[in-house]
Design a protein around this motif. Structure first.
Motif, PDB file in Angstrom:
ATOM      1  N   CYS A  13      11.267  27.384 -16.174  1.00 44.98           N
ATOM      2  CA  CYS A  13      12.513  27.144 -15.448  1.00 44.98           C
ATOM      3  C   CYS A  13      13.680  27.512 -16.359  1.00 44.98           C
ATOM      4  CB  CYS A  13      12.620  25.686 -15.023  1.00 44.98           C
ATOM      5  SG  CYS A  13      14.127  25.305 -14.102  1.00 44.98           S
ATOM      6  N   LEU A  18      18.881  25.105 -13.142  1.00 37.80           N
ATOM      7  CA  LEU A  18      19.101  23.666 -12.991  1.00 37.80           C
ATOM      8  C   LEU A  18      20.368  23.428 -12.184  1.00 37.80           C
ATOM      9  CD1 LEU A  18      18.347  22.612 -16.674  1.00 37.80           C
ATOM     10  CD2 LEU A  18      16.802  22.497 -14.704  1.00 37.80           C
ATOM     11  N   GLY A  25      23.390  25.492 -14.148  1.00 35.76           N
ATOM     12  CA  GLY A  25      22.832  24.553 -15.109  1.00 35.76           C
ATOM     13  C   GLY A  25      23.311  24.887 -16.513  1.00 35.76           C
ATOM     14  N   GLU A  30      22.455  18.548 -17.733  1.00 31.05           N
ATOM     15  CA  GLU A  30      21.426  19.036 -16.813  1.00 31.05           C
ATOM     16  C   GLU A  30      20.108  19.285 -17.542  1.00 31.05           C
ATOM     17  OE1 GLU A  30      25.442  20.431 -15.289  1.00 31.05           O
ATOM     18  OE2 GLU A  30      24.408  20.624 -17.198  1.00 31.05           O
ATOM     19  N   PHE A  34      16.592  17.179 -17.117  1.00 27.13           N
ATOM     20  CA  PHE A  34      15.361  17.868 -16.745  1.00 27.13           C
ATOM     21  C   PHE A  34      14.267  17.604 -17.771  1.00 27.13           C
ATOM     22  CE2 PHE A  34      12.768  21.832 -16.260  1.00 27.13           C
ATOM     23  CZ  PHE A  34      12.306  21.559 -14.985  1.00 27.13           C
ATOM     24  N   LEU A  37      12.897  14.218 -17.147  1.00 23.63           N
ATOM     25  CA  LEU A  37      12.046  14.240 -15.963  1.00 23.63           C
ATOM     26  C   LEU A  37      10.671  14.808 -16.300  1.00 23.63           C
ATOM     27  CD1 LEU A  37      11.735  14.053 -12.793  1.00 23.63           C
ATOM     28  CD2 LEU A  37      12.474  16.433 -12.787  1.00 23.63           C
ATOM     29  N   LEU A  38      10.649  15.911 -17.037  1.00 18.23           N
ATOM     30  CA  LEU A  38       9.372  16.506 -17.434  1.00 18.23           C
ATOM     31  C   LEU A  38       8.562  15.538 -18.292  1.00 18.23           C
ATOM     32  CD1 LEU A  38      10.475  20.148 -18.341  1.00 18.23           C
ATOM     33  CD2 LEU A  38       9.369  19.356 -16.239  1.00 18.23           C
ATOM     34  N   TRP A  46       8.138  23.231 -21.731  1.00 18.78           N
ATOM     35  CA  TRP A  46       9.180  23.788 -20.874  1.00 18.78           C
ATOM     36  C   TRP A  46       9.489  25.176 -21.419  1.00 18.78           C
ATOM     37  CZ3 TRP A  46      14.867  21.657 -20.620  1.00 18.78           C
ATOM     38  CH2 TRP A  46      15.615  22.442 -19.754  1.00 18.78           C
TER      39      TRP A  46
END
Length: 131
Positions: A13, A18, A25, A30, A34, A37-38, A46
């Motif tokens: 990503c 984002l 993003g 942001e 993220f 969240l991951l 990532w």
């Protein structure tokens, strides 16, 4: 002899994908949100696309960057800069309406103006401390 390897997962990503209140993003809030969240989802890796500067005539492609060494100024977090005492919230442009697609031209215009304001502010502050 069997190899004991733990399975792990990852996502691809780009930072620009984002969601962001300024139309794109950034490497600021942001990206931090993220990454958190991951982490909560148990995602270990990532992968992002190149972070070099992009240009209009190449369709803003991260793979057609004019430099392998410079960074993409469009993914600088204005919110993080504005939180610094030397900068202040006066650099922030109005939010850009959220969309599924980045309007790179609008982001480029808004962010360039904001970064120019921040540079002028930094120059004034630096002049105050000049001998």
């Amino acid at each position: 002899m069997p190899i004991n390897r733990k399975r792990e997962s990852g996502v691809l990503c780009h930072i620009t994908s984002l969601p962001g209140s300024r139309g794109i993003g950034t490497l600021g809030g942001e990206a931090r949100a993220f990454a958190e969240l991951l982490n909560r989802a148990g995602v270990r890796y990532w992968q992002i696309l190149p972070l070099g500067p992009v240009e209009r005539h190449t369709g803003y492609s991260p793979y057609a960057s004019p430099s392998a060494f410079a960074g993409n100024w469009m993914i600088i977090s204005l919110e993080d800069m504005a939180a610094e005492s030397w900068c202040g919230s006066g650099i922030l442009p109005p939010p850009i309406e959220e969309s599924y697609f980045v309007d790179f031209q609008a982001v480029e215009q808004n962010k360039r103006q904001s970064l120019e304001r921040a540079c002028r502010r930094a120059q004034v502050i630096a002049a105050c401390f000049a001998p």
